[in-house]
Motif scaffolding. Structure first.
Motif, PDB file in Angstrom:
ATOM      1  N   GLU A  82      23.511  15.972  19.129  1.00 20.69           N
ATOM      2  CA  GLU A  82      24.764  16.674  18.366  1.00 20.69           C
ATOM      3  C   GLU A  82      25.389  17.773  19.359  1.00 20.69           C
ATOM      4  OE1 GLU A  82      24.808  20.078  15.038  1.00 20.69           O
ATOM      5  OE2 GLU A  82      23.169  18.367  15.018  1.00 20.69           O
ATOM      6  N   ARG A  83      24.312  17.849  21.079  1.00 22.22           N
ATOM      7  CA  ARG A  83      24.621  18.759  21.616  1.00 22.22           C
ATOM      8  C   ARG A  83      25.931  17.903  22.198  1.00 22.22           C
ATOM      9  NH1 ARG A  83      20.779  22.043  25.440  1.00 22.22           N
ATOM     10  NH2 ARG A  83      22.017  23.149  26.388  1.00 22.22           N
ATOM     11  N   THR A  84      25.920  16.786  23.189  1.00 22.12           N
ATOM     12  CA  THR A  84      26.421  15.858  23.811  1.00 22.12           C
ATOM     13  C   THR A  84      27.742  15.352  23.061  1.00 22.12           C
ATOM     14  OG1 THR A  84      25.036  14.031  23.312  1.00 22.12           O
ATOM     15  CG2 THR A  84      24.570  14.930  25.342  1.00 22.12           C
ATOM     16  N   ALA A  85      27.807  15.020  21.803  1.00 24.95           N
ATOM     17  CA  ALA A  85      28.727  15.034  21.316  1.00 24.95           C
ATOM     18  C   ALA A  85      30.377  15.947  21.494  1.00 24.95           C
ATOM     19  CB  ALA A  85      28.657  14.548  19.843  1.00 24.95           C
ATOM     20  N   SER A  86      30.087  16.982  21.768  1.00 23.50           N
ATOM     21  CA  SER A  86      30.862  18.000  22.109  1.00 23.50           C
ATOM     22  C   SER A  86      31.607  18.122  23.210  1.00 23.50           C
ATOM     23  CB  SER A  86      30.367  19.154  21.994  1.00 23.50           C
ATOM     24  OG  SER A  86      29.607  19.088  22.910  1.00 23.50           O
ATOM     25  N   ASN A  87      31.036  17.265  23.412  1.00 23.13           N
ATOM     26  CA  ASN A  87      32.491  17.057  24.997  1.00 23.13           C
ATOM     27  C   ASN A  87      34.034  15.822  24.940  1.00 23.13           C
ATOM     28  OD1 ASN A  87      31.022  19.272  26.674  1.00 23.13           O
ATOM     29  ND2 ASN A  87      30.394  17.795  27.906  1.00 23.13           N
ATOM     30  N   PRO A  88      33.247  15.062  24.124  1.00 27.17           N
ATOM     31  CA  PRO A  88      34.159  14.305  23.746  1.00 27.17           C
ATOM     32  C   PRO A  88      34.753  14.258  22.250  1.00 27.17           C
ATOM     33  CG  PRO A  88      32.127  13.087  24.038  1.00 27.17           C
ATOM     34  CD  PRO A  88      31.871  14.542  24.692  1.00 27.17           C
ATOM     35  N   THR A  89      33.899  15.128  21.918  1.00 27.02           N
ATOM     36  CA  THR A  89      34.725  15.567  20.732  1.00 27.02           C
ATOM     37  C   THR A  89      35.963  16.721  21.342  1.00 27.02           C
ATOM     38  OG1 THR A  89      33.209  15.774  19.148  1.00 27.02           O
ATOM     39  CG2 THR A  89      34.920  16.459  18.406  1.00 27.02           C
ATOM     40  N   VAL A  90      36.154  17.464  22.157  1.00 31.45           N
ATOM     41  CA  VAL A  90      36.866  18.269  22.589  1.00 31.45           C
ATOM     42  C   VAL A  90      37.645  17.496  23.107  1.00 31.45           C
ATOM     43  CG1 VAL A  90      37.054  19.836  24.430  1.00 31.45           C
ATOM     44  CG2 VAL A  90      35.543  20.213  22.350  1.00 31.45           C
ATOM     45  N   ALA A  91      37.206  16.563  24.138  1.00 29.33           N
ATOM     46  CA  ALA A  91      38.551  15.637  24.816  1.00 29.33           C
ATOM     47  C   ALA A  91      39.730  14.852  23.796  1.00 29.33           C
ATOM     48  CB  ALA A  91      37.298  14.712  25.705  1.00 29.33           C
ATOM     49  N   THR A  92      38.961  14.478  22.997  1.00 25.47           N
ATOM     50  CA  THR A  92      40.077  13.487  21.723  1.00 25.47           C
ATOM     51  C   THR A  92      40.577  14.628  21.237  1.00 25.47           C
ATOM     52  OG1 THR A  92      37.764  12.594  21.708  1.00 25.47           O
ATOM     53  CG2 THR A  92      39.403  12.500  19.578  1.00 25.47           C
ATOM     54  N   LEU A  93      40.414  15.821  20.257  1.00 23.68           N
ATOM     55  CA  LEU A  93      41.015  16.885  19.473  1.00 23.68           C
ATOM     56  C   LEU A  93      42.265  17.512  21.033  1.00 23.68           C
ATOM     57  CD1 LEU A  93      38.853  19.133  18.214  1.00 23.68           C
ATOM     58  CD2 LEU A  93      40.721  17.663  17.340  1.00 23.68           C
ATOM     59  N   ILE A  94      41.840  17.366  21.835  1.00 25.69           N
ATOM     60  CA  ILE A  94      42.894  18.018  22.967  1.00 25.69           C
ATOM     61  C   ILE A  94      44.119  16.532  23.437  1.00 25.69           C
ATOM     62  CG2 ILE A  94      44.048  18.163  25.489  1.00 25.69           C
ATOM     63  CD1 ILE A  94      40.944  19.473  25.964  1.00 25.69           C
ATOM     64  N   PHE A  95      43.731  15.385  22.919  1.00 25.76           N
ATOM     65  CA  PHE A  95      44.464  14.318  23.428  1.00 25.76           C
ATOM     66  C   PHE A  95      44.981  14.061  22.574  1.00 25.76           C
ATOM     67  CE2 PHE A  95      45.154   9.554  23.320  1.00 25.76           C
ATOM     68  CZ  PHE A  95      45.128   9.237  23.960  1.00 25.76           C
ATOM     69  N   ILE A  96      44.413  14.518  21.081  1.00 27.77           N
ATOM     70  CA  ILE A  96      45.541  13.805  19.796  1.00 27.77           C
ATOM     71  C   ILE A  96      46.493  15.092  19.599  1.00 27.77           C
ATOM     72  CG2 ILE A  96      45.489  14.398  17.784  1.00 27.77           C
ATOM     73  CD1 ILE A  96      42.317  12.857  17.641  1.00 27.77           C
ATOM     74  N   ALA A  97      46.620  16.120  19.912  1.00 27.22           N
ATOM     75  CA  ALA A  97      47.434  17.631  20.548  1.00 27.22           C
ATOM     76  C   ALA A  97      48.327  17.419  20.959  1.00 27.22           C
ATOM     77  CB  ALA A  97      46.691  19.097  19.694  1.00 27.22           C
ATOM     78  N   MET A  98      47.845  16.403  21.865  1.00 24.38           N
ATOM     79  CA  MET A  98      49.568  16.665  23.773  1.00 24.38           C
ATOM     80  C   MET A  98      49.816  14.955  23.152  1.00 24.38           C
ATOM     81  SD  MET A  98      47.616  15.791  27.235  1.00 24.38           S
ATOM     82  CE  MET A  98      46.676  17.876  27.396  1.00 24.38           C
ATOM     83  N   LEU A  99      49.471  14.208  21.702  1.00 29.28           N
ATOM     84  CA  LEU A  99      50.356  13.176  21.641  1.00 29.28           C
ATOM     85  C   LEU A  99      51.004  13.840  20.043  1.00 29.28           C
ATOM     86  CD1 LEU A  99      48.045   9.982  20.933  1.00 29.28           C
ATOM     87  CD2 LEU A  99      50.447  10.496  22.423  1.00 29.28           C
ATOM     88  N   LEU A 100      50.581  14.490  19.636  1.00 32.72           N
ATOM     89  CA  LEU A 100      51.512  14.802  18.193  1.00 32.72           C
ATOM     90  C   LEU A 100      52.935  15.671  19.003  1.00 32.72           C
ATOM     91  CD1 LEU A 100      48.757  16.337  16.046  1.00 32.72           C
ATOM     92  CD2 LEU A 100      50.163  14.249  15.682  1.00 32.72           C
ATOM     93  N   THR A 101      52.115  16.960  20.331  1.00 27.79           N
ATOM     94  CA  THR A 101      52.915  17.513  20.730  1.00 27.79           C
ATOM     95  C   THR A 101      54.082  16.667  20.995  1.00 27.79           C
ATOM     96  OG1 THR A 101      51.911  19.391  21.400  1.00 27.79           O
ATOM     97  CG2 THR A 101      53.837  19.471  22.444  1.00 27.79           C
TER      98      THR A 101
END
Length: 151
Positions: free
Chosen positions: A52-71
């Motif tokens: 649960e602790r280590t999943a946060s970094n790739p989760t944030v990176a994935t959300l950033i990537f998705i937002a950049m694509l949507l932008t």
């Protein structure tokens, strides 16, 4: 016409802001973005053996990537128009701010246009985040050295 009379006329003619509707849409939009983030986090924990602790970094990176694509495809603007602050508050809003500034200034060149302008809006957020993290780490270090808290 004096300022008081002008303000009264302006207030009378201005459309009323649907505050409750805007708050509800912001809540739904921000909550949906966070729910998607939670699904991504669970995906990383289940299929890639993250904790649960280590999943946060790739989760944030994935959300950033998705937002950049949507932008880049012009869809995040529609989400922002629908959800208002609900789309601006999570990390995806920060990603949108940087990506949209980079897209807007691309014609000025990559160094002076993209590099020079994409952090104008986001630079203060980054500076505040780094400075706040430094202050909190400094306070925690002092408290640990004094024995007030344990590591």
């Amino acid at each position: 016409m004096d300022d008081k009379k002008y303000a009264e006329i302006e207030k009378e003619l201005s459309p009323k802001t649907p505050l409750l509707k805007n708050v509800f849409l912001a809540f739904i939009t921000g909550g949906t973005i966070c729910l998607i983030g939670q699904f991504i986090s669970v995906f990383y924990m289940k299929y890639f053996d993250f904790t649960e602790r280590t999943a946060s970094n790739p989760t944030v990176a994935t959300l950033i990537f998705i937002a950049m694509l949507l932008t880049g495809f012009g869809q995040y603007k529609k989400i922002g128009q629908f959800g208002g602050a609900g789309a601006a508050v999570p990390i995806t809003g920060f990603s949108n701010a940087i990506a949209s500034a980079a897209i807007e200034h691309k014609s000025e060149g990559y160094v002076l246009g993209v590099g020079g302008n994409m952090f104008k809006l986001a630079g203060s957020v980054i500076l505040f985040g780094v400075f706040s993290a430094f202050v909190v780490a400094l306070i925690k270090t002092i408290l640990v050295k004094l024995g007030v808290v344990s590591w």
